[in-house]
Scaffold this active site. Structure first.
Site, PDB file in Angstrom:
ATOM      1  N   SER A 136       8.250  -0.508  -1.954  1.00  0.00           N
ATOM      2  CA  SER A 136       8.465  -0.325  -3.385  1.00  0.00           C
ATOM      3  C   SER A 136       7.838   0.986  -3.826  1.00  0.00           C
ATOM      4  O   SER A 136       6.915   1.496  -3.171  1.00  0.00           O
ATOM      5  CB  SER A 136       7.823  -1.489  -4.158  1.00  0.00           C
ATOM      6  OG  SER A 136       7.745  -1.220  -5.540  1.00  0.00           O
ATOM      7  N   TYR A 149       0.212  -6.805  -5.890  1.00  0.00           N
ATOM      8  CA  TYR A 149       1.595  -6.522  -5.487  1.00  0.00           C
ATOM      9  C   TYR A 149       1.709  -5.094  -4.957  1.00  0.00           C
ATOM     10  O   TYR A 149       2.249  -4.864  -3.861  1.00  0.00           O
ATOM     11  CB  TYR A 149       2.558  -6.712  -6.658  1.00  0.00           C
ATOM     12  CG  TYR A 149       3.956  -6.262  -6.320  1.00  0.00           C
ATOM     13  CD1 TYR A 149       4.739  -6.983  -5.426  1.00  0.00           C
ATOM     14  CD2 TYR A 149       4.482  -5.086  -6.853  1.00  0.00           C
ATOM     15  CE1 TYR A 149       6.015  -6.560  -5.082  1.00  0.00           C
ATOM     16  CE2 TYR A 149       5.758  -4.657  -6.525  1.00  0.00           C
ATOM     17  CZ  TYR A 149       6.521  -5.400  -5.636  1.00  0.00           C
ATOM     18  OH  TYR A 149       7.775  -4.973  -5.288  1.00  0.00           O
TER      19      TYR A 149
END
Length: 250
Positions: A136, A149
Site C-alpha cells: 500500500s 496497518y
C-alpha cells in the site's frame, strides 16, 4: 502466456477482480478466501475447469499447509502467487486503538502472507514463477490513524525486497504493488461496516477501481521472464502526498 495463479483473498475487491482478469486470459485460478458463498459464485461465473476454490483463513497456518499440499493436479503447478489477503481495522490514533485489531492486522497482513509464501516457495522456484505482494502507499506515506496497518504494509514492501535478494539466481520474480485510494469493501471493513463512511471517503474523488489494479497485476505477471518489476506505487490522479502536519502552541 498462461499459467496458474494462487490468489489469497479472492472473494472480493482486488482479489476477485484479479481472478476474473487472469481467468479471462486463459489462466487457471486457485481462489482462496474465508467466504464460501463468494467462492462458489466465482466458480459459477468463471467455471470449475478454471477455478479451484479453497475456503481458507490465512491466519490458520495448518490450513494453509493442507490446502497447498492438497492442490489437485490441474492446479498444482502454481506459476504466480498473489498475496492479496489483508485488512485494515480502525481509523483512530494509536492511543485509542483496539489492541485486538492490531493483532488481527499483524496476523493477517504479515504472518498469513509469509506463511503462504513459504509454503509455495518450492513450487515457485521449480516453476521459475512470480510473487506479487499487495502492499500500500501506507507503507511509505504515514497518516493519522495508519499506525499498525501502515506498519504491516511497510513490512510487506521490505519483505518483497528481501525476497528478491534471497531468491537471486532462482528465476523467481518478486513485485511489491502499492496502491493508494481504491474503492472496494476496504473502508467498510475498516470502519466496522459503516457504508456511509466509505461512501463519504470516495465521493467525488474518482478513485481507482479493483479492475485497475487487476490490470496492473496482470501486466506485471506477464512480463518477459528476464524482467522484474521491483515496485509499483499507484494513486488516482485526485490523490497526492500531503505536507507535514504541525501542532502549534496556543
Amino acid at each position: 502466456m498462461t499459467g496458474t495463479i494462487f490468489i489469497t483473498g479472492a472473494t472480493a475487491g482486488i482479489g476477485a477482480a484479479a481472478a476474473r482478469r487472469f481467468a479471462g486470459a486463459g489462466w487457471k485460478i486457485v481462489a482462496t478466501g474465508r467466504r464460501r458463498e463468494r467462492l462458489d459464485a466465482l466458480v459459477a461465473e468463471l467455471g470449475a475447469e478454471q477455478v479451484h476454490p479453497i475456503v481458507l483463513d490465512v491466519t490458520d497456518g495448518a490450513a494453509i499447509e493442507r490446502a497447498i499440499g492438497g492442490l489437485p493436479a490441474p492446479f498444482g503447478d502454481v506459476d504466480v502467487l498473489l498475496n492479496n489477503a489483508g485488512l485494515a481495522l480502525g481509523t483512530g490514533p494509536a492511543q485509542e486503538s483496539d489492541l485486538d485489531h492490531w493483532r488481527r492486522m499483524i496476523d493477517t497482513n504479515i504472518t498469513g502472507l509469509v506463511t503462504v509464501t513459504r509454503a509455495l516457495l518450492p513450487t515457485l522456484i521449480r516453476r521459475k514463477g512470480a510473487i506479487l505482494n499487495l502492499s500500500s502507499t501506507a507503507a511509505t506515506h504515514a497518516y493519522p490513524g495508519g499506525n499498525v496497518y501502515g506498519g504491516t504494509k511497510a513490512f510487506v514492501s521490505q519483505f518483497s525486497r528481501n525476497l528478491r535478494s534471497d531468491l537471486h539466481g532462482t528465476g523467481v520474480r518478486v513485485t511489491s504493488i502499492e496502491p493508494g485510494m481504491v474503492e472496494t469493501e476496504f473502508t467498510v471493513i475498516r470502519t466496522g461496516g459503516d457504508q456511509a463512511a466509505s461512501d463519504a471517503l470516495y465521493r467525488g474523488s474518482n478513485p481507482m477501481t479493483a479492475e485497475d489494479i487487476a490490470d496492473t497485476l496482470f501486466w506485471v505477471a506477464t512480463q518477459p521472464p528476464h524482467l522484474n518489476v521491483n515496485r509499483i506505487e499507484l494513486m488516482p490522479v485526485s490523490q497526492s502526498v500531503a505536507g507535514f502536519q504541525v501542532a502549534r502552541e496556543a
